[in-house]
Scaffold this motif. Structure first.
Motif, PDB file in Angstrom:
ATOM      1  N   ILE A   1       0.789  -1.156  -0.130  1.00 21.49           N
ATOM      2  CA  ILE A   1       0.063   0.158   0.236  1.00 21.49           C
ATOM      3  C   ILE A   1       0.909   1.295   0.172  1.00 21.49           C
ATOM      4  N   ASP A   2       1.898   1.256   0.846  1.00 23.31           N
ATOM      5  CA  ASP A   2       2.815   2.267   0.932  1.00 23.31           C
ATOM      6  C   ASP A   2       3.412   2.600  -0.662  1.00 23.31           C
ATOM      7  N   GLN A   3       3.907   1.542  -1.224  1.00 21.07           N
ATOM      8  CA  GLN A   3       4.286   1.792  -2.552  1.00 21.07           C
ATOM      9  C   GLN A   3       3.382   2.062  -3.438  1.00 21.07           C
ATOM     10  N   LEU A   4       2.184   2.003  -3.530  1.00 19.64           N
ATOM     11  CA  LEU A   4       1.224   2.240  -4.496  1.00 19.64           C
ATOM     12  C   LEU A   4       0.858   3.870  -4.279  1.00 19.64           C
ATOM     13  N   LEU A   5       0.741   4.371  -2.725  1.00 24.14           N
ATOM     14  CA  LEU A   5       0.499   5.541  -2.522  1.00 24.14           C
ATOM     15  C   LEU A   5       1.748   6.406  -2.915  1.00 24.14           C
TER      16      LEU A   5
ATOM     17  N   PRO B   1       5.465  14.682  -0.905  1.00 25.72           N
ATOM     18  CA  PRO B   1       5.996  15.356   0.208  1.00 25.72           C
ATOM     19  C   PRO B   1       7.424  14.660   0.786  1.00 25.72           C
ATOM     20  N   VAL B   2       8.362  15.633   0.961  1.00 26.70           N
ATOM     21  CA  VAL B   2       9.707  15.383   1.383  1.00 26.70           C
ATOM     22  C   VAL B   2       9.814  16.205   2.667  1.00 26.70           C
ATOM     23  N   ARG B   3       9.927  15.580   3.997  1.00 33.82           N
ATOM     24  CA  ARG B   3      10.003  16.121   5.126  1.00 33.82           C
ATOM     25  C   ARG B   3      11.489  15.788   5.756  1.00 33.82           C
ATOM     26  N   LYS B   4      12.589  16.452   5.306  1.00 35.85           N
ATOM     27  CA  LYS B   4      13.866  16.109   5.904  1.00 35.85           C
ATOM     28  C   LYS B   4      14.039  16.648   7.518  1.00 35.85           C
ATOM     29  N   THR B   5      14.807  15.612   8.148  1.00 40.05           N
ATOM     30  CA  THR B   5      15.071  16.009   9.566  1.00 40.05           C
ATOM     31  C   THR B   5      16.582  15.510   9.621  1.00 40.05           C
ATOM     32  N   SER B   6      17.230  15.833  10.951  1.00 40.94           N
ATOM     33  CA  SER B   6      18.564  15.525  11.143  1.00 40.94           C
ATOM     34  C   SER B   6      18.468  14.112  11.928  1.00 40.94           C
TER      35      SER B   6
ATOM     36  N   ARG C   1      25.504  11.212  10.375  1.00 42.46           N
ATOM     37  CA  ARG C   1      24.355  11.982  10.717  1.00 42.46           C
ATOM     38  C   ARG C   1      23.689  12.448   9.119  1.00 42.46           C
ATOM     39  N   LEU C   2      22.529  12.373   8.983  1.00 43.31           N
ATOM     40  CA  LEU C   2      21.726  12.779   7.589  1.00 43.31           C
ATOM     41  C   LEU C   2      20.590  13.717   7.818  1.00 43.31           C
ATOM     42  N   GLN C   3      20.376  14.411   6.622  1.00 45.12           N
ATOM     43  CA  GLN C   3      19.433  15.163   6.572  1.00 45.12           C
ATOM     44  C   GLN C   3      18.424  14.391   5.333  1.00 45.12           C
ATOM     45  N   ALA C   4      17.426  13.725   6.270  1.00 46.55           N
ATOM     46  CA  ALA C   4      16.414  12.883   5.442  1.00 46.55           C
ATOM     47  C   ALA C   4      15.240  12.760   6.063  1.00 46.55           C
ATOM     48  N   ASP C   5      14.334  12.304   5.190  1.00 45.89           N
ATOM     49  CA  ASP C   5      12.766  12.101   5.647  1.00 45.89           C
ATOM     50  C   ASP C   5      12.897  10.535   6.281  1.00 45.89           C
ATOM     51  N   PRO C   6      12.623  10.499   7.493  1.00 45.88           N
ATOM     52  CA  PRO C   6      12.511   9.101   8.129  1.00 45.88           C
ATOM     53  C   PRO C   6      11.372   7.990   7.260  1.00 45.88           C
ATOM     54  N   MET C   7      10.423   8.765   6.978  1.00 45.58           N
ATOM     55  CA  MET C   7       9.311   7.800   6.389  1.00 45.58           C
ATOM     56  C   MET C   7       9.805   7.441   4.956  1.00 45.58           C
ATOM     57  N   LEU C   8      10.337   8.213   4.425  1.00 47.14           N
ATOM     58  CA  LEU C   8      10.902   7.699   2.751  1.00 47.14           C
ATOM     59  C   LEU C   8      11.994   6.934   3.021  1.00 47.14           C
ATOM     60  N   LEU C   9      13.145   7.111   3.925  1.00 54.81           N
ATOM     61  CA  LEU C   9      14.147   6.383   4.247  1.00 54.81           C
ATOM     62  C   LEU C   9      13.876   4.694   4.584  1.00 54.81           C
ATOM     63  N   GLU C  10      12.936   4.888   5.214  1.00 61.74           N
ATOM     64  CA  GLU C  10      12.535   3.556   5.762  1.00 61.74           C
ATOM     65  C   GLU C  10      11.744   2.673   4.793  1.00 61.74           C
TER      66      GLU C  10
ATOM     67  N   ILE D   1      13.465   7.893  -4.481  1.00 56.98           N
ATOM     68  CA  ILE D   1      13.727   8.298  -3.145  1.00 56.98           C
ATOM     69  C   ILE D   1      15.276   8.831  -2.910  1.00 56.98           C
ATOM     70  N   ALA D   2      16.203   8.411  -3.548  1.00 59.45           N
ATOM     71  CA  ALA D   2      17.578   8.456  -3.635  1.00 59.45           C
ATOM     72  C   ALA D   2      17.661   9.743  -4.273  1.00 59.45           C
TER      73      ALA D   2
END
Length: 311
Positions: free
Chosen positions: A144-148, A159-164, A191-200, A277-278
């Motif tokens: 479902i995540d893939q399709l969305l 949406p890309v919400r980056k955080t440290s 340490r990364l500036q990344a969107d946790p949900m997209l990286l996951e 995502i990359a």
């Protein structure tokens, strides 16, 4: 669909051959006609005669140019026709795969639940059924995540919400939530500036692929930091991917043709999503097939590299 594409190809090739033949005969005819007119004029009037060749060659050049444009138009039309047919076939295949992929985990969950309701089970067996339900729910959630995310990517609205975040802590937390066996080794964190949900989601797609094609082995993720990059390497024990497919597997809807494709799950979006995502994080993804004797064992390494923060 394949027959129709083959028919269009034959018609296109015949049309091109006819146009080229016409050009050749047209050129020969004009040249011979020019020579005939000169000979007749010499016989009737005597002496030399120069046919106004500029006009005649202008007609010839314009005719060839027109036919060239016609060939170009036919080529574009044929390419669009084939592309449209291929896209329609991909849509049909995609719909069939989605239906299949949704039915599989739901059927498994139904069987587990019915077994728990219909007869008493031992605590150990109950735990196995519960883990099976959770595992299938995890697969369904990933699909479902893939399709969305795919739909948002296609619309340019992801949406890309980056955080440290600390890559090592993030990876350990990801492994802790993963419902099946997973090896993790942190050689060096970053340490990364990344969107946790997209990286996951990216790691989940890579690990899910490693499970499906790893021939029963446990996937492994290794985190390191070469060249100021956070590098996630996902290893599997599957058959090494042939070099001719290395770039194609990141295309939309692409599933590598092999004898196991019909038995494997997936809709051909996982690696395409990882690549996007990359890119959104200014990183890269590539695959490195492991082939003995260069490697200790057969398999594949999917290498996800993201910019690390400078401390």
């Amino acid at each position: 669909m394949k027959f129709r594409t083959a028919l269009y190809t034959v018609i296109f090739v015949l049309a091109i051959v006819m146009v080229i033949t016409l050009i050749v005969f047209w050129s020969v005819y004009i040249i011979n006609d020019y020579r005939t007119i000169r000979q007749l004029h010499a016989i009737v009037h005597g002496g030399g005669y120069t046919v106004p060749s500029a006009a005649r060659w202008t007609v010839l050049v314009l005719g060839i140019a027109f036919l060239g444009i016609l060939i170009a138009v036919l080529s574009v039309f044929f390419a669009n026709l084939v592309r449209g047919n291929r896209f329609k076939q991909q849509q049909r295949d995609f719909g069939n795969m989605i239906t299949h992929e949704l039915r599989l985990p739901l059927s498994s969950i139904q069987v587990f639940a019915q077994t728990l309701l219909q007869r008493p089970v031992e605590p150990g067996e109950r735990n196995q059924f519960t883990e099976g339900i959770l595992s299938e729910c995890s697969r369904l959630s990933l699909l479902i995540d893939q399709l969305l995310k795919f739909q948002q990517m296609e619309q340019g609205k992801l949406p890309v919400r980056k955080t440290s975040l600390d890559a090592g802590e993030f990876l350990n937390a990801f492994a802790g939530k993963w419902p099946r066996a997973l090896k993790v080794r942190v050689e060096e964190t970053a340490r990364l500036q990344a969107d946790p949900m997209l990286l996951e989601l990216a790691l989940a797609n890579l690990v899910s692929n490693a499970e499906k094609y790893g021939r029963g082995g446990t996937p492994e993720i290794v985190l390191s930091r070469p060249d100021s990059k956070a590098q996630f390497i996902v290893r599997d024990g599957g058959r090494p991917i042939p070099q001719k497919f290395v770039k194609r597997i990141f295309r939309k809807y692409y599933r590598m043709p092999n004898v196991n494709t019909r038995r494997q799950t997936g809709v051909g979006l996982g690696l395409y999503i990882v690549k996007n995502i990359a890119s959104l994080h200014h990183g890269s993804i590539k695959v490195h097939p492991l082939v003995p004797p260069e490697a200790a064992a057969e398999g594949n390494e999917f290498i996800l590299r993201l910019p690390a923060q400078v401390s």
